[in-house]
Scaffold this motif. Structure first.
Motif, mmCIF file in Angstrom:
data_model
loop_
_atom_site.group_PDB
_atom_site.id
_atom_site.type_symbol
_atom_site.label_atom_id
_atom_site.label_comp_id
_atom_site.label_asym_id
_atom_site.label_seq_id
_atom_site.Cartn_x
_atom_site.Cartn_y
_atom_site.Cartn_z
ATOM 1 N N TYR A 248 1.048 -1.018 0.123
ATOM 2 C CA TYR A 248 0.210 -0.140 -0.061
ATOM 3 C C TYR A 248 0.721 1.081 0.036
ATOM 4 O O TYR A 248 1.882 1.218 0.566
ATOM 5 N N ARG A 249 0.372 2.289 -0.926
ATOM 6 C CA ARG A 249 0.786 3.813 -0.691
ATOM 7 C C ARG A 249 -0.376 4.320 -0.090
ATOM 8 O O ARG A 249 -1.412 4.503 -0.661
ATOM 9 N N VAL A 250 0.023 4.790 1.241
ATOM 10 C CA VAL A 250 -1.213 5.443 1.958
ATOM 11 C C VAL A 250 -0.985 6.956 1.886
ATOM 12 O O VAL A 250 0.023 7.607 2.464
ATOM 13 N N VAL A 251 -2.240 7.722 1.234
ATOM 14 C CA VAL A 251 -2.006 9.143 1.310
ATOM 15 C C VAL A 251 -2.565 9.955 2.496
ATOM 16 O O VAL A 251 -3.755 9.529 2.803
ATOM 17 N N PHE A 252 -1.965 10.520 3.405
ATOM 18 C CA PHE A 252 -2.212 11.257 4.480
ATOM 19 C C PHE A 252 -3.194 12.491 3.921
ATOM 20 O O PHE A 252 -2.843 13.471 3.986
ATOM 21 N N ASP A 253 -4.783 12.119 4.007
ATOM 22 C CA ASP A 253 -5.402 13.253 3.244
ATOM 23 C C ASP A 253 -6.487 13.997 4.383
ATOM 24 O O ASP A 253 -7.429 14.327 3.909
ATOM 25 N N VAL A 254 -6.010 14.010 5.641
ATOM 26 C CA VAL A 254 -6.778 14.699 6.751
ATOM 27 C C VAL A 254 -5.693 15.716 7.345
ATOM 28 O O VAL A 254 -4.460 15.448 7.052
ATOM 29 N N CYS A 255 -6.341 16.544 8.034
ATOM 30 C CA CYS A 255 -5.786 17.539 8.567
ATOM 31 C C CYS A 255 -4.836 17.014 9.871
ATOM 32 O O CYS A 255 -3.965 17.355 10.275
ATOM 33 N N GLU A 256 -5.568 16.299 10.691
ATOM 34 C CA GLU A 256 -5.076 15.562 11.804
ATOM 35 C C GLU A 256 -5.514 14.140 12.067
ATOM 36 O O GLU A 256 -6.598 13.952 11.853
ATOM 37 N N THR B 113 3.840 1.388 12.075
ATOM 38 C CA THR B 113 4.775 0.765 11.460
ATOM 39 C C THR B 113 4.798 0.992 9.745
ATOM 40 O O THR B 113 3.413 0.776 9.214
ATOM 41 N N ILE B 114 5.659 1.284 9.122
ATOM 42 C CA ILE B 114 5.582 1.525 7.637
ATOM 43 C C ILE B 114 6.365 0.840 6.899
ATOM 44 O O ILE B 114 7.756 0.659 7.169
ATOM 45 N N ILE B 115 5.718 -0.318 6.454
ATOM 46 C CA ILE B 115 6.546 -1.071 5.409
ATOM 47 C C ILE B 115 6.435 -0.652 4.148
ATOM 48 O O ILE B 115 7.356 -0.884 3.020
ATOM 49 N N GLY B 116 5.220 -0.172 3.622
ATOM 50 C CA GLY B 116 4.896 0.364 2.506
ATOM 51 C C GLY B 116 5.266 1.813 2.273
ATOM 52 O O GLY B 116 6.519 2.099 2.575
ATOM 53 N N GLU B 117 4.440 2.537 1.923
ATOM 54 C CA GLU B 117 4.631 4.073 1.936
ATOM 55 C C GLU B 117 3.675 4.934 2.571
ATOM 56 O O GLU B 117 2.522 4.442 2.677
ATOM 57 N N LEU B 118 3.993 6.130 3.318
ATOM 58 C CA LEU B 118 3.039 6.859 3.849
ATOM 59 C C LEU B 118 3.660 8.235 3.170
ATOM 60 O O LEU B 118 4.563 8.805 3.191
ATOM 61 N N ARG B 119 2.682 8.978 2.316
ATOM 62 C CA ARG B 119 2.826 10.354 1.878
ATOM 63 C C ARG B 119 2.006 11.315 2.652
ATOM 64 O O ARG B 119 0.847 11.264 2.344
ATOM 65 N N ALA C 271 -0.794 18.988 7.711
ATOM 66 C CA ALA C 271 -1.187 17.837 7.925
ATOM 67 C C ALA C 271 -0.261 17.352 9.135
ATOM 68 O O ALA C 271 0.828 17.929 9.284
ATOM 69 N N GLN C 272 -1.006 16.571 10.074
ATOM 70 C CA GLN C 272 -0.250 16.337 11.297
ATOM 71 C C GLN C 272 -0.703 14.834 11.650
ATOM 72 O O GLN C 272 -1.922 14.679 11.702
ATOM 73 N N ALA C 273 0.334 14.184 11.873
ATOM 74 C CA ALA C 273 0.193 12.611 12.436
ATOM 75 C C ALA C 273 0.504 12.419 13.755
ATOM 76 O O ALA C 273 1.422 13.063 13.894
ATOM 77 N N ASN C 274 -0.370 12.087 14.578
ATOM 78 C CA ASN C 274 -0.064 12.064 16.115
ATOM 79 C C ASN C 274 0.245 10.724 16.675
ATOM 80 O O ASN C 274 -0.458 9.838 16.093
#
Length: 684
Positions: A644-652, A660-666, A680-683
């Protein structure tokens, strides 16, 4: 401030002017703010064999007393200079040689703001070329110095030339002189005196300290029979020196030190030394005792270089906060500190037990090695060693803790210490970080997680100097030491240097004591292999040796068996336990450099997610497309799988426990548009 001046000059023609000035009173002479207007002045004549200055009284002057400028073979004898401004007896340009200064007295030499900068810190005798004669002169009070050897690289002023090099000139004669009641030092050799056969040629070639000076042999300069007392700092201080010796020196009631050698090591080992000295901390004639105690007065201060020898020195009256010997001159000052761990050799020392409460003290950075050839410092026996009591050196069956008397460990003849220098690091995050050192007695130990922190020695990072940005620790030969940095950071590159401390080993230590030191590094992240270079030679991992114990035994066997191949730089790697082992000592002479590069992967690099392995692009806001759940909740443990390539499409995001990221996080880029998302912010 405008008085008479006497000048003898004729324009660089040997003996073309003869001036014999004897038994005169010269007062209120010399002209302030006027160069060349001195009470008595011999000016640019060359040789003046027939001239002399004899038995004169020169007092209350405005511009020095007797100036020797561009002349040779002048005799200055039995004169008294009293209450003069600026240097009293003044050798001007640094080209002047073979002049005789004998039986002269200077009293109350005071600072002048109207002459050279150096006259603001005046000396009774200001000396710019050592190849002259000073015999039985006296200085009784000076705003700054008694005898100041202020040697420049080349002569200055009207005599300027690059063909003469005062710093490399031989010493004529310096004997039976005295100075007291100065504002700093009675005798100051500053900042360089390295006498050699060819003064203007290079000092050395090569690396062997015994032979590298053969290209330009040193000439011994012996400052002898000097007495300095009641000075605000020292009786004697010398900085960068070559084969310079100080013999039969006496110091008393000095408020910093009796004798201090600051740098040195510009000549073969043990050719620069202090011998036959008497150091008295405080006499019954000294001023208020509290001043001496607050200044922590010392007898001998040893240099921040290796190979210095102190012999036949007597110490008296060092009580309370005072100490007979201190290691590492001026190492407490950041602009000019040293890495420490320097070796000092001593023999035939004597301490008055009734009045010397502390024989030895280590200055910042609290690292030093003393080799006591006859046991007169340690009281332990011949060929004993002393060093500071770091945890990684404690609990040694051959050493005793003598904190009060020796400020550290006192060890018998079975102990040989080496200086280990660590520097040239990558990445840059190591700068300012503490190094931790642990002695490891059992090489089968692979788990160090339960070892208490207090068992480790903390070695502080040192920015200054020799080299810049480094760590130094003292290690005993035949022992194993684990090293790591304070937060577990792994290095990409590091240099380990073992400094040679014996000269040579068979002379002062049993060769059997040249056992290997095993270095152990526990790396936090995966390392497949290491690239090791020992003194320019690539060192491969010897897979025939089954572990660290076998490597160590091979190194020990190599001492007496030339067919054995385990020398400085041999290494092995325990991949499973993430431990790297290397031999960093042996019998090789001189400084030994080990350059180490850690290799994250070489032949067996772990696979990483590439573009061809991503099967689908999904969105953080739709976890049902990439997780077996429809919503994300606080405290979740989330894994992005390889496909998976996961697109972070939320503000928070929700506050997750871990991700844990084995694929991709954009972050930031939308799949539908090329708009950039902001904030954009990942907590976690």
């Amino acid at each position: 401030m405008y008085g008479v001046h006497i000048i003898s000059t004729s324009g660089w023609r040997n003996d073309s002017a003869v001036a014999r000035i004897s038994y005169c009173e010269i007062r209120q002479a010399g002209q302030a703010f006027q160069m060349g207007r001195y009470p008595i002045h011999y000016h640019l004549i060359g040789a003046v064999h027939k001239s002399y200055v004899l038995g004169n009284a020169i007092h209350h002057t405005y511009n020095r007393a007797v100036t020797t400028h561009g002349v040779h073979f002048l005799k200055v004898q039995k004169n008294v200079a009293y209450w003069n401004k600026g240097h009293a007896y003044f050798i001007e340009d640094g080209i002047e040689t073979n002049n005789l200064y004998e039986d002269n007295l200077a009293i109350n030499t005071i600072s002048s703001e109207s002459l050279l900068t150096t006259d603001q810190t005046p000396a009774c005798f200001w000396i710019t070329n050592p190849n002259n004669i000073w015999r039985r002169n006296r200085c009784g009070g000076s705003d700054r110095y008694g005898f100041w050897f202020d040697l420049r690289e080349h002569p200055t002023g009207a005599s300027a030339t690059t063909s003469v090099c005062p710093r490399g000139e031989r010493l004529g004669v310096f004997e039976d002189n005295e100075a007291h009641s100065t504002g700093r030092y009675a005798l100051r050799v500053f900042d360089t005196h390295i006498p050699r056969q060819y003064p203007c040629r290079g000092k050395a070639s090569g690396w062997d300290p015994h032979t590298k000076y053969d290209v330009n042999p040193p000439i011994t300069a012996n400052y002898r029979n000097f007495f300095g007392w009641k000075n605000i700092r020292n009786s004697v201080i010398a900085e960068h020196i070559g084969a310079v010796t100080f013999t039969n020196m006496v110091g008393a009631d000095n408020m910093r030190a009796c004798i201090e050698i600051s740098v040195g090591n510009e000549a073969p080992p043990r050719s620069w030394y202090v011998s036959d000295a008497w150091c008295i901390g405080q006499t019954e004639y000294s001023i208020d005792d509290s001043l001496y105690q607050s200044r922590r007065v010392m007898g001998l201060i040893t240099p921040k270089r290796d190979w210095f020898l102190a012999e036949n020195i007597r110490f008296f009256n060092y009580t309370g906060s005072m100490t007979a010997i201190e290691h590492c001159s001026h190492c407490e000052y950041n602009p000019d500190t040293d890495s420490g761990g320097r070796v000092v050799y001593v023999r035939d020392l004597s301490f008055d037990d009734a009045t010397v409460e502390h024989r030895l003290r280590y200055n910042i950075p609290y690292r030093g090695i003393f080799v006591d050839e006859d046991g007169t410092l340690s009281g332990t026996g011949t060929k004993s060693s002393l060093t500071f009591d770091y945890p990684h050196l404690m609990d040694d069956e051959d050493c005793n803790l003598s904190k009060e008397l020796h400020d550290g460990l006192v060890c018998n003849e079975n102990v040989n210490y080496k200086r280990i220098l660590v520097y040239d690091y990558r990445p840059g995050e190591f700068g300012g970080m503490d190094l931790r050192v642990l002695r490891v007695d059992d090489l089968s130990q692979t788990d160090f997680s339960a070892v208490p922190l207090e068992n480790y020695s903390k070695v502080q990072f040192r920015h200054y100097r020799n080299p810049f940005d480094h760590w130094v620790f003292v290690a005993r030969t035949g022992k194993n030491y684990k090293v790591h940095w304070a937060n577990g950071l792994d290095f990409d590159h590091m240099r380990f240097t073992r400094a040679d401390t014996m000269i040579p080993a068979e002379t002062y230590m049993d060769p059997a004591l040249e056992l290997p030191i095993m270095l152990i590094h526990n790396h936090s992240e995966f390392r497949e292999t290491w690239r090791v270079n020992a003194n320019g030679q690539s060192m491969g991992n010897d897979t025939s040796l089954a572990g660290a114990a076998a490597l160590r035994q091979c190194a020990i066997d190599s001492i007496d068996d030339e067919d054995k191949h385990c020398k400085f730089g041999n290494w092995t790697h325990d991949v499973e336990n993430q431990l790297w082992y290397a031999v960093i000592d042996g019998q090789e002479f001189g400084n030994q450099n080990l350059d180490v590069d850690s290799v994250r992967c070489d032949l067996n690099c772990p696979k990483t997610a590439g573009k061809g392995e991503i099967e689908d692009t999904v969105y953080w806001s739709r976890p049902e497309d990439w997780l077996n759940r429809t919503i994300l909740a606080e405290g979740d443990e989330v894994t992005i799988e390889r496909k998976y390539r996961v697109v972070f499409d939320v503000c928070e995001s929700e506050k997750l426990h871990d991700l844990t990221i084995i694929g991709e996080l954009r972050f930031c880029q939308s799949t539908d548009t090329d708009d950039i998302c902001s904030g954009a912010q990942a907590n976690l």
